[in-house]
Design a protein around this motif. Sequence first.
Motif, PDB file in Angstrom:
ATOM      1  N   PRO A 121       5.112   3.829 -58.346  1.00 29.55           N
ATOM      2  CA  PRO A 121       4.825   5.092 -59.033  1.00 29.55           C
ATOM      3  C   PRO A 121       3.647   4.995 -59.999  1.00 29.55           C
ATOM      4  O   PRO A 121       3.435   3.957 -60.638  1.00 29.55           O
ATOM      5  N   GLY A 122       2.889   6.077 -60.070  1.00 22.10           N
ATOM      6  CA  GLY A 122       1.766   6.178 -60.993  1.00 22.10           C
ATOM      7  C   GLY A 122       1.343   7.631 -61.109  1.00 22.10           C
ATOM      8  O   GLY A 122       1.998   8.519 -60.558  1.00 22.10           O
ATOM      9  N   ILE A 123       0.233   7.856 -61.826  1.00 21.18           N
ATOM     10  CA  ILE A 123      -0.257   9.220 -62.050  1.00 21.18           C
ATOM     11  C   ILE A 123      -1.667   9.322 -61.490  1.00 21.18           C
ATOM     12  O   ILE A 123      -2.549   8.559 -61.866  1.00 21.18           O
ATOM     13  N   LEU A 124      -1.863  10.277 -60.577  1.00 22.66           N
ATOM     14  CA  LEU A 124      -3.195  10.497 -60.010  1.00 22.66           C
ATOM     15  C   LEU A 124      -3.335  11.962 -59.595  1.00 22.66           C
ATOM     16  O   LEU A 124      -2.401  12.545 -59.044  1.00 22.66           O
ATOM     17  N   HIS A 125      -4.523  12.515 -59.860  1.00 25.18           N
ATOM     18  CA  HIS A 125      -4.837  13.874 -59.414  1.00 25.18           C
ATOM     19  C   HIS A 125      -3.756  14.867 -59.832  1.00 25.18           C
ATOM     20  O   HIS A 125      -3.371  15.748 -59.065  1.00 25.18           O
ATOM     21  N   LYS A 138       2.634  12.787 -60.529  1.00 24.65           N
ATOM     22  CA  LYS A 138       3.237  11.461 -60.633  1.00 24.65           C
ATOM     23  C   LYS A 138       3.954  11.193 -59.328  1.00 24.65           C
ATOM     24  O   LYS A 138       4.870  11.929 -58.943  1.00 24.65           O
ATOM     25  N   PHE A 165     -12.162   3.738 -64.385  1.00 23.52           N
ATOM     26  CA  PHE A 165     -11.059   4.072 -63.482  1.00 23.52           C
ATOM     27  C   PHE A 165     -11.656   4.363 -62.109  1.00 23.52           C
ATOM     28  O   PHE A 165     -12.762   4.885 -62.010  1.00 23.52           O
ATOM     29  N   ASP A 219     -10.866   6.599 -60.040  1.00 22.29           N
ATOM     30  CA  ASP A 219     -10.932   8.026 -59.715  1.00 22.29           C
ATOM     31  C   ASP A 219     -11.218   8.848 -60.972  1.00 22.29           C
ATOM     32  O   ASP A 219     -10.346   9.603 -61.424  1.00 22.29           O
ATOM     33  N   MET A 254     -11.986  11.685 -62.444  1.00 26.20           N
ATOM     34  CA  MET A 254     -12.194  13.052 -61.952  1.00 26.20           C
ATOM     35  C   MET A 254     -12.796  14.018 -62.972  1.00 26.20           C
ATOM     36  O   MET A 254     -13.231  15.086 -62.600  1.00 26.20           O
ATOM     37  N   ALA A 300      -4.933   8.591 -67.060  1.00 26.48           N
ATOM     38  CA  ALA A 300      -3.516   8.330 -67.316  1.00 26.48           C
ATOM     39  C   ALA A 300      -2.991   7.066 -66.641  1.00 26.48           C
ATOM     40  O   ALA A 300      -2.229   6.310 -67.256  1.00 26.48           O
ATOM     41  N   ASN A 301      -3.396   6.817 -65.412  1.00 25.96           N
ATOM     42  CA  ASN A 301      -2.699   5.749 -64.686  1.00 25.96           C
ATOM     43  C   ASN A 301      -2.893   4.361 -65.305  1.00 25.96           C
ATOM     44  O   ASN A 301      -1.898   3.665 -65.537  1.00 25.96           O
ATOM     45  N   THR A 350      -0.737   4.122 -68.447  1.00 28.97           N
ATOM     46  CA  THR A 350       0.726   4.209 -68.396  1.00 28.97           C
ATOM     47  C   THR A 350       1.368   3.211 -67.430  1.00 28.97           C
ATOM     48  O   THR A 350       2.590   3.111 -67.387  1.00 28.97           O
ATOM     49  N   ILE A 351       0.545   2.477 -66.683  1.00 26.71           N
ATOM     50  CA  ILE A 351       1.100   1.666 -65.596  1.00 26.71           C
ATOM     51  C   ILE A 351       2.040   0.573 -66.108  1.00 26.71           C
ATOM     52  O   ILE A 351       3.012   0.213 -65.442  1.00 26.71           O
ATOM     53  N   ASP A 403      -6.330  13.230 -68.232  1.00 27.76           N
ATOM     54  CA  ASP A 403      -5.536  13.897 -67.201  1.00 27.76           C
ATOM     55  C   ASP A 403      -4.028  13.929 -67.477  1.00 27.76           C
ATOM     56  O   ASP A 403      -3.230  13.931 -66.548  1.00 27.76           O
TER      57      ASP A 403
END
Lengths: 143, 258
Positions: free
Chosen positions: A25-29, A32, B46, B48, B50, B95-96, B99-100, B122
Amino acid sequence: MVGIEAAGHGIESGQHAASLTGGRPGILHGNKTYLLQDEDGQITEAHSISAGLDYPGLGPEHSWLHESGRVRYVPITDDEALEAFQLCCALEGIIPALESAHALAALPQLTAEMDEDKILIVNVSGRGDKDIFTVADALGAAI
Amino acid sequence: MTRFETAFAKGPALVCFITAGDGDTAANLDALVEGGADVIELGMPFTDPMADGPAIQEANLRSLGKGTRTADIFRMASEFRARHPQVPLVLMGYANPMTIRGPEWFAGECARAGVDGVICVDIPPEEDAELGPALREAGVSLIRLATPTTDAARLPAVLNGSSGFLYYVSVAGITGMQQAAQGSIEEAVAKLKAASDIPVAVGFGVRTPEQASQIAKVADGVVVGSALVDIVKQHGDDAPGPLRELTSALAEAVHSAR
């Protein structure tokens, strides 16, 4: 229910788009969900012969269905999808989208687990005319 | 007083952005400070990015291509803090990577490295149940973004829990591309300042001392990023000199605007 993930050249090859089987799991676009990523959370490159599946994540609904156990997700490789694509064309006269061909490719293993009087429904979600050049290229055919 | 309060108390502040791991980051950061930057914004690369335009996208890829890891960024941050005890340092990113390992881990690392604030592009306020609270718990400011499309109904949600300064994204777009009309900036900054006590810094599309000076007449801070990142791209390891030059011109323009 069963869902199919794109295993590309195989999960072990690292070249795939199966984020449930090979991601976390992660956060993208803006959502989550399960993602292909490294330990720093950098997104890793996905691969699938099917453009619609060639993405390092998947809809968060699928992550939810996966974690709740309501859907069992099965990886299918490029080669298995290509074989099912050809089989569906030859047997049914239907060109399935390469995305849908992944679902068709799972049929032999799923039906083997089922009683003969049970019914299995496949969602053929798209048509494959768009994919014939990709398939021809993969099979070494000139069109 | 916090470092942010000190930096913004002197009048309009110049906020300078570069991407961590693109070029000789330590030397480039020193050049920004020597040139007169009041706040440093260090971009966390990162895969991506965006919210970023081509200049910073490419900087992200150059940095990641050189193998920059999250641990390297925190090392750069804590070394910067040791060299520049007074200059506020902001980490900007996505964020990723934040928070990972868990938001608490990230917030703790920020606090340990002497990072003053974090811009997470994001995670909208409505979805910020984890990162914002973890940062506040660790004593690190969460710097939120307001945009031309943030209306009066939503602004309280953006302001709630934000501290350090408020970042006004002056265009409905990506970094480094188009420039917002001065009139629209003045109107937006006035609205934001009426709604909040924290300083308002304006960024996205600010490239020249002339633009920076105009914005500094109304805003508490001016953020310049892509123009500096372009210098790093062009000059590579020789970037500190030209960076110092542009930063000096920007700082003079910002500090003498009022």
